[in-house]
Design an enzyme around this catalytic site. Structure first.
Site, mmCIF file in Angstrom:
data_model
loop_
_atom_site.group_PDB
_atom_site.id
_atom_site.type_symbol
_atom_site.label_atom_id
_atom_site.label_comp_id
_atom_site.label_asym_id
_atom_site.label_seq_id
_atom_site.Cartn_x
_atom_site.Cartn_y
_atom_site.Cartn_z
ATOM 1 N N PHE A 136 4.448 77.475 7.741
ATOM 2 C CA PHE A 136 3.579 78.113 8.734
ATOM 3 C C PHE A 136 3.868 79.615 8.739
ATOM 4 O O PHE A 136 5.032 80.029 8.794
ATOM 5 C CB PHE A 136 3.800 77.511 10.126
ATOM 6 N N ASP A 178 11.670 73.616 12.387
ATOM 7 C CA ASP A 178 10.498 73.881 13.213
ATOM 8 C C ASP A 178 9.852 72.523 13.500
ATOM 9 O O ASP A 178 9.374 71.844 12.588
ATOM 10 C CB ASP A 178 9.524 74.810 12.461
ATOM 11 N N TYR A 190 2.489 73.185 23.404
ATOM 12 C CA TYR A 190 1.053 72.976 23.676
ATOM 13 C C TYR A 190 0.384 71.988 22.738
ATOM 14 O O TYR A 190 -0.803 71.735 22.853
ATOM 15 C CB TYR A 190 0.290 74.314 23.631
ATOM 16 N N LYS A 191 1.140 71.441 21.796
ATOM 17 C CA LYS A 191 0.526 70.489 20.859
ATOM 18 C C LYS A 191 0.696 69.071 21.401
ATOM 19 O O LYS A 191 0.062 68.714 22.381
ATOM 20 C CB LYS A 191 1.152 70.664 19.472
ATOM 21 N N ARG A 212 -8.458 69.059 9.157
ATOM 22 C CA ARG A 212 -7.296 68.383 9.775
ATOM 23 C C ARG A 212 -7.751 67.467 10.899
ATOM 24 O O ARG A 212 -8.551 67.866 11.748
ATOM 25 C CB ARG A 212 -6.358 69.419 10.433
HETATM 26 C C1 LIG Z 1 4.658 74.967 12.472
HETATM 27 C C2 LIG Z 1 4.337 76.030 13.461
HETATM 28 N N1 LIG Z 1 5.261 76.949 13.766
HETATM 29 C C3 LIG Z 1 5.017 77.952 14.632
HETATM 30 C C4 LIG Z 1 3.783 78.065 15.245
HETATM 31 C C5 LIG Z 1 3.486 79.270 16.107
HETATM 32 O O1 LIG Z 1 3.707 79.094 17.406
HETATM 33 P P1 LIG Z 1 3.387 80.235 18.481
HETATM 34 O O2 LIG Z 1 2.031 80.803 18.161
HETATM 35 O O3 LIG Z 1 3.349 79.453 19.746
HETATM 36 O O4 LIG Z 1 4.450 81.246 18.432
HETATM 37 C C6 LIG Z 1 2.791 77.109 14.987
HETATM 38 C C7 LIG Z 1 1.469 77.210 15.637
HETATM 39 O O5 LIG Z 1 0.560 76.487 15.398
HETATM 40 C C8 LIG Z 1 3.065 76.071 14.060
HETATM 41 O O6 LIG Z 1 2.142 75.167 13.740
#
Ligand SMILES: Cc1ncc(COP(=O)(O)O)c(C=O)c1O
Length: 407
Positions: free
Chosen positions: A121, A192, A217-218, A366
């Site tokens: 990510f 993560d 939030y997921k 997705r």
């Molecule tokens: C794997 C992963 N890491 C980090 C994040 C980023 O999180 P944030 O925007 O809340 O900092 C996301 C967001 O979708 C994600 O899917």
């Protein structure tokens, strides 16, 4: 069994009614933004009207706003196999990636590499690159191909930073095996868990993980922009002087001293004032999740996804959808992705029909499966809508090709 029979036998079925879902919508995007628990509305209103409106600043003590990061963190900790005092709810996942990576680096002053995979990510990778720019040390952010991660861990690596369930493909990494491999080379492991927490059983303690981050939030249904998660194993907490040394992480924030003195334990990883409204909504989502049996969640997640893949098989054949997720459920999180060159337009046409998934560039559709509120009947119906989108070339309308800011 038919989808109706599967739903009739579903032990999690009563949870569906605890969520506010719009009529006529099949929501397959809880992997991006979880649906709203009905109780969140009342709780947030209570905080706004009573705790903020009447209690004003006294609510930091009277309503224990001050204790929210630790209290909610401990509750999340129970969902991801952490001990008491090892998780806090705070900041965004991005910020927590930064904090965990700096902490891991500080534990290995003689090492210079943070290792991750290409296609991780982006925020995780950008944070590594940011640290590389910022630090006085010769830190190198090193990205290798996903299948080369294990071979690339060596004595120069301070920390390995991986997303357990990949955001595009849903591929799930073996947390215990990779963590122990990292440890064998003296490297710390940062996981993560954005697509794992509330999606699959996670055992941070069992795996011996050092640090972890994740999104509220997921799958935890904490609401848009909900605070993130930070896990720091107890054995490391007292050894780390946080890179973001904020007053909330001070040993005595209300002593207002000039000199930073880290708080004992996980509290030192707090930075500033917690977002109370977001915290309140997150707590509702987490409390609801704690009522569910994680083994049942996983079993239903697999059942939903297998049904989806099975029903998608003829469409894949007829219309060229390529499965981008592992076919073996043991190697997959709670989402299924397909590649298609017209993926964006197809997803827009599907959304117009009330089936909400999302698109990740360049060509990934997705579909997230959230066992607390998704039914087998919905999964079957979603595939029928997709078949109609393809048969009637609904995707081929100009309005479906207009890219929005958020895909
Ligand atoms: C794997 C992963 N890491 C980090 C994040 C980023 O999180 P944030 O925007 O809340 O900092 C996301 C967001 O979708 C994600 O899917």
């Amino acid at each position: 069994m038919t989808p109706a029979q599967l739903d009739a036998a579903d032990p999690l079925a009563p949870f569906r009614d605890r969520f506010a879902l719009p009529e006529g919508v099949i929501y397959l995007d809880g992997n991006s933004l979880g649906a709203r628990p009905k109780a969140a509305e009342e709780r947030v209103l209570q905080v706004v009207r009573k705790e903020w409106g009447e209690g004003l600043i006294t609510s930091w003590n009277q309503a224990d706003w001050i204790g929210m990061p630790q209290r909610i963190g401990d509750k999340i900790g129970r969902l991801i196999g952490a001990g008491e005092g090892e998780v806090i709810a705070c900041d965004s996942t991005s910020i927590n990636v930064f904090k965990a990576s700096c902490a891991a680096l500080s534990l290995a002053p003689e090492r210079s590499v943070i290792l991750s995979e290409r296609g991780n990510f982006p925020t995780d990778v950008y944070m590594m690159q940011g640290i590389e720019t910022l630090t006085g040390r010769q830190v190198r952010a090193q990205l290798v191909q996903p299948d080369q991660i294990e071979d690339a861990i060596d004595g120069s690596v301070a920390a390995v930073l991986l997303t357990q369930v990949h955001y595009k493909t849903g591929r799930m990494r073996d947390m215990a095996r990779i963590t122990s491999l990292a440890h064998r080379h003296g490297a710390a492991m940062i996981w993560d868990l954005s697509h794992s927490a509330g999606a699959v059983p996670v055992d941070l303690t069992g795996a011996g993980a050092d640090f972890a981050v994740g999104c509220g939030y997921k799958y935890l249904n904490g609401g848009p922009g909900a605070p993130g998660i930070l896990y720091v194993a107890k054995r490391h907490q007292e050894k780390v002087i946080p890179a973001l040394a904020g007053w909330f992480g001070h040993a005595a924030p209300f002593a207002f001293e000039d000199r930073y003195e880290p708080a004992p334990g996980i509290a030192r990883f707090l930075v500033g004032t917690p977002p109370v409204l977001g915290m309140a909504a997150l707590e509702v989502g987490v409390d609801l999740f704690l009522e569910a049996d994680m083994a049942a969640v996983r079993a239903k997640s697999i059942s939903l996804a297998q049904l989806f893949i099975e029903r998608m098989a003829p469409l894949a054949e007829a219309w060229g959808f390529a499965l981008a997720s592992p076919a073996d459920p043991a190697e997959r999180g709670s989402q299924v992705s397909y590649r298609h060159p017209e993926g964006y337009a197809i997803m827009q046409a599907l959304i117009e029909r009330g089936v909400i998934g999302d698109f990740r560039a360049p060509d990934i559709l997705r579909f997230g499966f959230t066992p607390l509120y998704t039914t087998h009947a919905e999964v079957a119906a979603a595939v029928e809508h997709l078949a109609a989108v393809m048969e009637q070339r609904e995707w081929d309308r100009p309005e479906h090709k207009q890219r929005s800011a958020v895909t």
